[in-house]
Write a protein that holds these residues in place. Structure first.
Motif, short mmCIF file in Angstrom:
data_model
loop_
_atom_site.label_atom_id
_atom_site.label_comp_id
_atom_site.label_asym_id
_atom_site.label_seq_id
_atom_site.Cartn_x
_atom_site.Cartn_y
_atom_site.Cartn_z
N LYS A 1 -2.76 -9.74 4.67
CA LYS A 1 -2.31 -8.47 4.08
C LYS A 1 -2.24 -8.53 2.56
O LYS A 1 -2.12 -7.50 1.90
CB LYS A 1 -1.00 -7.99 4.70
CG LYS A 1 0.21 -8.79 4.34
CD LYS A 1 1.47 -8.02 4.80
CE LYS A 1 2.71 -8.71 4.27
NZ LYS A 1 3.80 -7.82 3.96
N TYR A 2 -2.30 -9.74 2.00
CA TYR A 2 -2.30 -9.86 0.54
C TYR A 2 -3.69 -9.83 -0.07
O TYR A 2 -3.84 -9.82 -1.28
CB TYR A 2 -1.63 -11.15 0.11
CG TYR A 2 -0.14 -11.13 0.29
CD1 TYR A 2 0.65 -10.37 -0.57
CD2 TYR A 2 0.47 -11.84 1.30
CE1 TYR A 2 2.02 -10.34 -0.41
CE2 TYR A 2 1.84 -11.81 1.48
CZ TYR A 2 2.61 -11.06 0.61
OH TYR A 2 3.96 -11.02 0.77
N LYS B 1 -6.87 -8.99 -1.89
CA LYS B 1 -6.95 -7.96 -2.92
C LYS B 1 -7.87 -6.80 -2.53
O LYS B 1 -7.83 -5.75 -3.17
CB LYS B 1 -7.40 -8.55 -4.24
CG LYS B 1 -8.83 -9.01 -4.25
CD LYS B 1 -9.17 -9.62 -5.57
CE LYS B 1 -10.61 -10.12 -5.56
NZ LYS B 1 -10.91 -10.99 -4.40
N LYS B 2 -8.68 -6.96 -1.51
CA LYS B 2 -9.53 -5.83 -1.10
C LYS B 2 -8.79 -4.83 -0.21
O LYS B 2 -9.33 -3.81 0.16
CB LYS B 2 -10.78 -6.32 -0.36
CG LYS B 2 -11.89 -6.79 -1.28
CD LYS B 2 -11.95 -8.27 -1.33
CE LYS B 2 -12.70 -8.78 -2.52
NZ LYS B 2 -12.45 -10.21 -2.70
N ASN B 3 -7.57 -5.19 0.18
CA ASN B 3 -6.85 -4.29 1.07
C ASN B 3 -6.31 -3.11 0.29
O ASN B 3 -5.85 -3.23 -0.81
CB ASN B 3 -5.68 -5.01 1.72
CG ASN B 3 -6.15 -6.26 2.40
OD1 ASN B 3 -7.31 -6.34 2.76
ND2 ASN B 3 -5.28 -7.23 2.54
N SER B 4 -6.35 -1.98 0.88
CA SER B 4 -5.90 -0.77 0.23
C SER B 4 -4.97 -0.03 1.18
O SER B 4 -5.20 0.01 2.37
CB SER B 4 -7.11 0.08 -0.11
OG SER B 4 -6.71 1.19 -0.85
N HIS B 5 -3.89 0.50 0.64
CA HIS B 5 -2.91 1.24 1.43
C HIS B 5 -2.35 0.39 2.59
O HIS B 5 -2.06 0.92 3.65
CB HIS B 5 -3.52 2.53 2.00
CG HIS B 5 -3.86 3.53 0.94
ND1 HIS B 5 -3.46 4.85 0.99
CD2 HIS B 5 -4.53 3.40 -0.22
CE1 HIS B 5 -3.90 5.47 -0.09
NE2 HIS B 5 -4.55 4.63 -0.84
N GLY B 6 -2.27 -0.92 2.36
CA GLY B 6 -1.68 -1.78 3.38
C GLY B 6 -2.58 -2.08 4.57
O GLY B 6 -2.23 -2.85 5.43
#
Lengths: 351, 351
Positions: free
Chosen positions: B310-311, B313-318
């Protein structure tokens, strides 16, 4: 009040600013909205800001105010905070504060996950008319100012002159020095109006300064040529500011106070090197000393300040290049100064 | 060997690279030329590099090799070194090293005095075919990779395959994983050639990989869309790499080793979510395991790795978004994965 259009963002004032901010947030799907404050803007500006907005802030990040905290260590803390609070690439950082905060917040946003959106809401006169316009972001390296940073534009800059009422008048006067500079380098009638009249905190005056800075920055965003004129007074001014910050027995000068001295000194150099009339130099000196206390420089101070000059980031190939005035309202760049003139300039300042 | 043209810089190989570098320095009036090395490139590559150049280096800066040094503290040291050695805005930084060094050197150059020129000379296969192409610069934040950085292009990228002879074969194989990825996402015949034959260190192979990466990056320099396909295998791969780096009882994995596992796992997810044939998933698994040791994941390891996801950096809006394959040579982006499939993917990997 008309908005000022920049290359990639807009500067809005008062009611327009409030509407622009709320509209931008409504139409952009940010994952998280972070607000950066310091202890002063948290106490005095945040309550006013909260009344203006019709969207929730996810997290308020707080840093300590002061140039001595404009350091990479503070950035490291902010990057970690953003990361721990699940900030991602679609997050927004709103910077609510003076130049130190907007410079540093802009840098943190520009580098967090290789760049997230940010909005500047300058709360000091200095940051309204100068720091928050033009996309320069960064932090200091020890006593060397703005050695680390990037040029990157905010989504928008929002100006609320009412924040100035929350400030120490000395802080506000610091911004006045930059406004006077705008007149000196670009618009002699603005210089005359400002130096004579003096309600420099009203929206019309602030807007005139922003328009001058913006016009210059638009023509030369990365400081290849014209933009350098904005450094008038800053070559010696930065060295003076750094020196006083580093020497605890000297009174710390606010940025505007340091460049006020710098502009008198560089005004004198303009007379020697570019034929600025003696009358004009005297007018500049008299104008600044009407509003800013004279700084007491010893011989040792002057020697140390001249040593610091060679570290100024505008120097290239080891030479110190100056912006000088040909006349009030007209600046020239890239002038090298013979060493002996610096002592003469300080002598004139002390007269 | 033909040079590969990028947006704002060129990638040159072998003799052309040598000529391009010497010509660039001859025609650009740099105030100072800094060379960044680590202890390995200083010992093994610097002597070769010195033979190539017909200009003097003003200062050699040395950092310690290893991902654990790709940290803002190392940058701080380098910014201070550049400042103390009178680096100015017209200085050049040449980065001679692997991906850690070129990522970090690129970031330091992009932020020193708001940006100086830099040239990348990657010395590992991984940095030749991946890290040094595309303008991503940055450092880690604790165990979170590349959390701080900017996108900024070097003046040029120079490829000398002979540097690969100075490397541990395990290092070189790490780059091979990225080359295989280029085949998987964009060119099935390249995948076949690479997995079958295997002299992946020759100039023609390296160039084919650079051309694929460059083509993708040119179409989408700031990763709004297409560029995301380069992250195939990296979402789980990064989490695996971070986890192993942080847990001293786990064997540290090289980047390529981690994403090799990541590509098998995400290949399986592609089968579940996007109908990639079971035959192709098996081919991917078999192909990687022919060249890369299987990683031994315990149940606890898997849980911790999924926490780290979940950390990324490509993740967006969780949400965790994945790049998957529709078929070998064709990638799709922004796919969300139901949680239960991760465990199934690890089970397939362990089979």
């Amino acid at each position: 009040m008309e908005s000022v259009k920049s290359q990639s963002y807009e500067v809005h004032i008062n009611e327009l600013a409030k509407a622009a901010l709320n509209q931008h947030i409504a139409k952009t799907s940010y994952s998280k909205i972070f607000l950066l404050v310091d202890e002063n803007t948290k106490a005095h500006c945040l309550p006013i800001f909260n009344e203006m907005i019709d969207f929730p802030i996810d997290s308020v990040l707080e840093i300590e105010s002061g140039e001595e905290n404009k350091h990479i260590r503070t950035c490291l803390q902010l990057w970690e905070d953003l990361s721990n609070l699940d900030g991602d690439r679609k997050s927004l950082l709103i910077n609510l504060g003076g130049g130190v905060l907007t410079d540093m917040g802009g840098f943190v946003a520009s580098t967090f996950k290789r760049g997230i959106d940010f909005i500047n809401i300058p709360t000091t006169l200095l940051s309204m008319v100068d720091a928050s316009i033009g996309g320069k972001t960064g932090v200091d390296l020890g006593s060397l100012k703005n050695q680390v940073g990037v040029i990157n534009q905010p989504q928008m800059v929002l100006i609320f002159p009412e924040f100035l009422k929350t400030l120490d008048p000395r802080q506000t006067k610091s911004g006045y020095a930059e406004m006077l500079k705008h007149g000196l380098i670009q618009d002699s009638s603005y210089w005359n109006d400002l130096i004579e009249d003096g309600d420099f905190t009203d929206a019309a005056c602030i807007q005139r300064s922003i328009a001058i800075k913006n016009e210059v920055v638009l023509q030369d965003p990365t400081e290849q040529g014209l933009r350098k004129i904005l450094n008038f007074g800053h070559t010696l001014g930065h060295a003076i500011e750094s020196y006083c910050l580093d020497n605890h027995d000297k009174k710390t000068l606010l940025h505007g106070e340091a460049i006020a001295a710098g502009m008198i000194l560089e005004g004198y150099l303009s007379h020697e090197m570019r034929g600025l009339s003696k009358l004009s130099v005297d007018e500049i000196k008299k104008g600044f000393l009407k509003h800013f206390d004279k700084v007491d420089f010893t011989e040792d101070d002057i020697d140390a300040i001249l040593q610091l000059l060679k570290y100024d980031k505008k120097n290239s190939h080891g030479n110190v290049n100056f912006v000088l005035l040909q006349e009030i309202g007209k600046a020239v760049t890239d002038i090298r100064i013979p060493e002996e003139l610096f002592q003469k300039a300080f002598a004139y300042y002390k007269e």
